[in-house]
Write a protein that holds these residues in place. Structure first.
Motif, PDB file in Angstrom:
ATOM      1  N   ASN A 325      22.017  13.867  64.254  1.00  0.00           N
ATOM      2  CA  ASN A 325      21.251  12.823  63.577  1.00  0.00           C
ATOM      3  C   ASN A 325      21.384  11.448  64.219  1.00  0.00           C
ATOM      4  OD1 ASN A 325      20.250  14.610  61.675  1.00  0.00           O
ATOM      5  ND2 ASN A 325      21.914  14.259  60.234  1.00  0.00           N
ATOM      6  N   PHE A 326      22.410  11.244  65.012  1.00  0.00           N
ATOM      7  CA  PHE A 326      22.550   9.979  65.737  1.00  0.00           C
ATOM      8  C   PHE A 326      21.328   9.745  66.621  1.00  0.00           C
ATOM      9  CE2 PHE A 326      24.211   7.724  69.573  1.00  0.00           C
ATOM     10  CZ  PHE A 326      24.545   6.524  68.967  1.00  0.00           C
ATOM     11  N   ARG A 327      20.755  10.821  67.144  1.00  0.00           N
ATOM     12  CA  ARG A 327      19.576  10.692  68.013  1.00  0.00           C
ATOM     13  C   ARG A 327      18.380  10.153  67.235  1.00  0.00           C
ATOM     14  NH1 ARG A 327      17.771  15.699  70.024  1.00  0.00           N
ATOM     15  NH2 ARG A 327      18.754  16.653  68.228  1.00  0.00           N
ATOM     16  N   LYS A 328      18.322  10.475  65.938  1.00  0.00           N
ATOM     17  CA  LYS A 328      17.206   9.969  65.133  1.00  0.00           C
ATOM     18  C   LYS A 328      17.251   8.444  65.024  1.00  0.00           C
ATOM     19  CE  LYS A 328      16.890  14.184  62.319  1.00  0.00           C
ATOM     20  NZ  LYS A 328      16.985  14.747  60.932  1.00  0.00           N
ATOM     21  N   ILE A 329      18.454   7.897  64.982  1.00  0.00           N
ATOM     22  CA  ILE A 329      18.609   6.443  64.959  1.00  0.00           C
ATOM     23  C   ILE A 329      18.140   5.854  66.277  1.00  0.00           C
ATOM     24  CG2 ILE A 329      20.264   4.554  64.805  1.00  0.00           C
ATOM     25  CD1 ILE A 329      19.767   6.004  62.152  1.00  0.00           C
ATOM     26  N   ILE A 330      18.559   6.458  67.374  1.00  0.00           N
ATOM     27  CA  ILE A 330      18.192   5.958  68.697  1.00  0.00           C
ATOM     28  C   ILE A 330      16.674   5.963  68.868  1.00  0.00           C
ATOM     29  CG2 ILE A 330      18.424   6.333  71.180  1.00  0.00           C
ATOM     30  CD1 ILE A 330      20.956   5.329  69.730  1.00  0.00           C
ATOM     31  N   ARG A 331      16.012   6.986  68.354  1.00  0.00           N
ATOM     32  CA  ARG A 331      14.555   7.092  68.499  1.00  0.00           C
ATOM     33  C   ARG A 331      13.807   5.999  67.749  1.00  0.00           C
ATOM     34  NH1 ARG A 331      14.458  13.478  67.107  1.00  0.00           N
ATOM     35  NH2 ARG A 331      15.487  14.240  69.020  1.00  0.00           N
ATOM     36  N   LYS A 332      14.453   5.363  66.777  1.00  0.00           N
ATOM     37  CA  LYS A 332      13.793   4.316  65.993  1.00  0.00           C
ATOM     38  C   LYS A 332      13.845   2.949  66.669  1.00  0.00           C
ATOM     39  CE  LYS A 332      14.664   6.640  61.580  1.00  0.00           C
ATOM     40  NZ  LYS A 332      15.375   6.595  60.272  1.00  0.00           N
ATOM     41  N   LEU A 333      14.557   2.842  67.765  1.00  0.00           N
ATOM     42  CA  LEU A 333      14.625   1.573  68.482  1.00  0.00           C
ATOM     43  C   LEU A 333      13.340   1.338  69.264  1.00  0.00           C
ATOM     44  CD1 LEU A 333      18.286   1.862  69.820  1.00  0.00           C
ATOM     45  CD2 LEU A 333      17.488   0.432  67.929  1.00  0.00           C
ATOM     46  N   ASN A 409      18.317  -0.451  60.023  1.00  0.00           N
ATOM     47  CA  ASN A 409      18.923  -1.733  59.657  1.00  0.00           C
ATOM     48  C   ASN A 409      19.866  -2.229  60.752  1.00  0.00           C
ATOM     49  OD1 ASN A 409      17.761  -1.836  56.992  1.00  0.00           O
ATOM     50  ND2 ASN A 409      19.234  -0.257  56.399  1.00  0.00           N
ATOM     51  N   ILE A 410      20.119  -3.507  60.735  1.00  0.00           N
ATOM     52  CA  ILE A 410      21.127  -4.089  61.606  1.00  0.00           C
ATOM     53  C   ILE A 410      22.494  -3.542  61.202  1.00  0.00           C
ATOM     54  CG2 ILE A 410      22.348  -6.253  62.089  1.00  0.00           C
ATOM     55  CD1 ILE A 410      19.630  -7.653  62.050  1.00  0.00           C
ATOM     56  N   GLY A 411      23.336  -3.238  62.185  1.00  0.00           N
ATOM     57  CA  GLY A 411      24.667  -2.714  61.896  1.00  0.00           C
ATOM     58  C   GLY A 411      25.067  -1.617  62.859  1.00  0.00           C
ATOM     59  N   PHE A 412      26.189  -0.954  62.544  1.00  0.00           N
ATOM     60  CA  PHE A 412      26.750   0.081  63.414  1.00  0.00           C
ATOM     61  C   PHE A 412      26.229   1.465  63.055  1.00  0.00           C
ATOM     62  CE2 PHE A 412      30.071  -3.040  64.417  1.00  0.00           C
ATOM     63  CZ  PHE A 412      30.311  -2.765  65.755  1.00  0.00           C
ATOM     64  N   TYR A 413      26.087   2.301  64.080  1.00  0.00           N
ATOM     65  CA  TYR A 413      25.755   3.717  63.917  1.00  0.00           C
ATOM     66  C   TYR A 413      26.604   4.500  64.909  1.00  0.00           C
ATOM     67  CZ  TYR A 413      21.698   1.886  61.421  1.00  0.00           C
ATOM     68  OH  TYR A 413      20.885   1.213  60.535  1.00  0.00           O
ATOM     69  N   GLU A 414      27.048   5.702  64.502  1.00  0.00           N
ATOM     70  CA  GLU A 414      27.957   6.474  65.340  1.00  0.00           C
ATOM     71  C   GLU A 414      27.519   7.925  65.439  1.00  0.00           C
ATOM     72  OE1 GLU A 414      31.836   6.553  63.530  1.00  0.00           O
ATOM     73  OE2 GLU A 414      31.053   7.255  61.602  1.00  0.00           O
TER      74      GLU A 414
END
Length: 440
Positions: A325-333, A409-414
């Motif tokens: 699921n970390f990749r889903k965050i990266i794709r939103k950039l 959102n702004i912040g950390f993701y791992e």
């Protein structure tokens, strides 16, 4: 005296943590003296290509029962023989090393080993550098095959002789030796429900026991899959909290257990830098940059992020397929977003461990304007002639700007626990430390 050892395991068998804990017990049982304080488990640079599994060095401080040259030699021989008997020297990558440093070694060696320890976690060290230290200070040692284990052995002694670094703890439970080996023959028996209960009872003081990223199938990260001696491991902030969690676990009989002081979960391997020009392969970095193009997914399912800093474009940053699921965050950039990336640099790619989003650019799209009279979308009136509502005949010169709501959102993701490196600091720990600092 300080005893350090490294590189006794293979990809499938043995574990230096097990051997170190066993030797410490055997030394006491044989009347050589007693262990002083914690056993240490020090993770070294995770990008080193010739590591076996987790690139960990082990050590402990020992108080000899006698202080004579003859007794020291017998103690050193006892430990060396144990290592030589148990190390997986048949494995090409396994090159055991051990060192024995006495309390009267002097402040110069202490300072040198402090630097050596920090370098071993963040940099690349050649065997010759370890051999030079051993020779220059006449350090009793064991070196089998090419002796690469001397690097870790010296590094863990540097850590023990120079306390004060950020530390965590790990409780390791070991299997009966008759159960080691092929998991299809002797699979580990550890009840997942009891691990979940232990995790929920002790979190946030413990972490990386369970991976909940697949909510329907919680995965027990703390149970290894290879044929080594470890049954399960619990990581946390203190010896007390990891012991509490471990006592809740239902499993096959535990042969014995040991709690280690460690640098796991500390981000000790990461080097803050200002420019991509400073990046060197096999090192790990923290670097800020701006997204310059849409994230792309390659054939292997890896998501590739391209950034630029104030000086130049960065090498590609990769969120690999196992990071889920970390990749889903990266794709939103999107281009214009500003981020800080954390990861190891190998093969001209920064392998992402976590990311901090510092600024979100507006996601602007342009569409045909809406007619203010009938609320229908206008049509093009022709090249260079703007837009016109066919029903109301109203006109507009330009397309309408629309700012989409960013689903991030702004912040950390791992990355999830199952994909996390031993040294990577989990967000649950970062949040706890921020909270503690605010309370102070």
């Amino acid at each position: 005296m300080f005893i350090g050892m490294d590189d006794t395991d293979s990809n499938e068998r043995m574990c230096t943590t097990y051997l170190a804990a066993l030797i410490a017990r055997d030394l006491e049982a044989a009347g050589f003296g007693s262990v002083s304080g914690d056993l240490h488990l020090i993770r070294l640079n995770p990008s080193i290509p010739y590591k076996t599994r987790g690139n960990a060095a082990l050590g402990f401080e020992f108080l000899p029962a006698e202080d004579t040259a003859e007794f020291r030699n017998r103690l050193i021989s006892f430990v060396s023989e144990k290592i030589a008997e148990s190390a997986e020297t048949g494995c090409e990558k396994t090159n055991p090393g051990a060192v024995f440093i006495f309390e009267d070694a002097g402040s110069e060696l202490k300072e040198r080993l402090d630097s050596f320890f920090k370098k071993a976690v963040t940099d690349v060290i050649e065997i010759t550098e370890a051999e030079q230290i051993v020779s220059a200070y006449s350090i009793p040692h064991l070196s089998l095959k090419n002796g690469r284990g001397l690097i870790g052995a010296l590094a863990v002694c540097g850590a023990m002789m120079n306390p004060g670094w950020d530390c965590t703890y790990e409780y390791l439970a070991y299997r009966d030796p008759v159960r080691w080996g092929d998991q299809s023959v002797s699979p580990r028996v550890v009840d997942t429900d009891s691990l979940i209960a232990a995790d929920q009872a002790t979190s946030p003081g413990t972490w990386d026991t369970i991976d909940y990223s697949e909510k329907k199938y919680p995965f027990p990260v703390c149970v290894p899959s290879s044929g080594d001696p470890v049954l399960f491991g619990i990581r946390g902030e203190s010896p007390e909290i990891v012991r509490t969690a471990a006592e809740m676990v239902v499993s096959e009989p535990v042969y014995f257990s040991q709690i280690f002081k460690t640098n796991q979960g500390t981000d000790a391997h990461l080097l803050p830098i200002q420019s991509a020009a400073e990046m060197i392969p096999l090192h790990s970095y923290i670097l800020e940059g701006t997204v310059v193009r849409e994230v792309q997914t390659n054939e292997g399912g890896h998501d590739i992020l391209v950034l630029a800093d104030d000086y130049e474009n960065l090498p590609e940053c990769a969120a690999f397929e196992p990071t889920g699921n970390f990749r889903k965050i990266i794709r939103k950039l999107i281009p214009g977003d500003k981020v800080a990336v954390y990861g190891s640099f190998k093969n001209n790619t920064l392998n992402l461990e976590k990311i901090e989003i510092l600024f979100l650019a507006p996601d602007i799209s342009f569409e045909n304007p809406i007619c203010p009279v009938c609320q229908k979308r206008m049509k093009s009136a022709g090249k260079g002639q703007g837009f016109r509502c066919r029903t109301c005949k109203t006109k507009s010169e330009n397309k309408a700007e629309t700012a989409a709501v960013r689903k991030i959102n702004i912040g950390f993701y791992e990355v999830p626990p199952s994909a996390r490196r031993h040294l990577s600091k989990p967000l649950i720990r970062m949040n706890n430390h921020d909270k503690s600092e605010n309370e102070e």
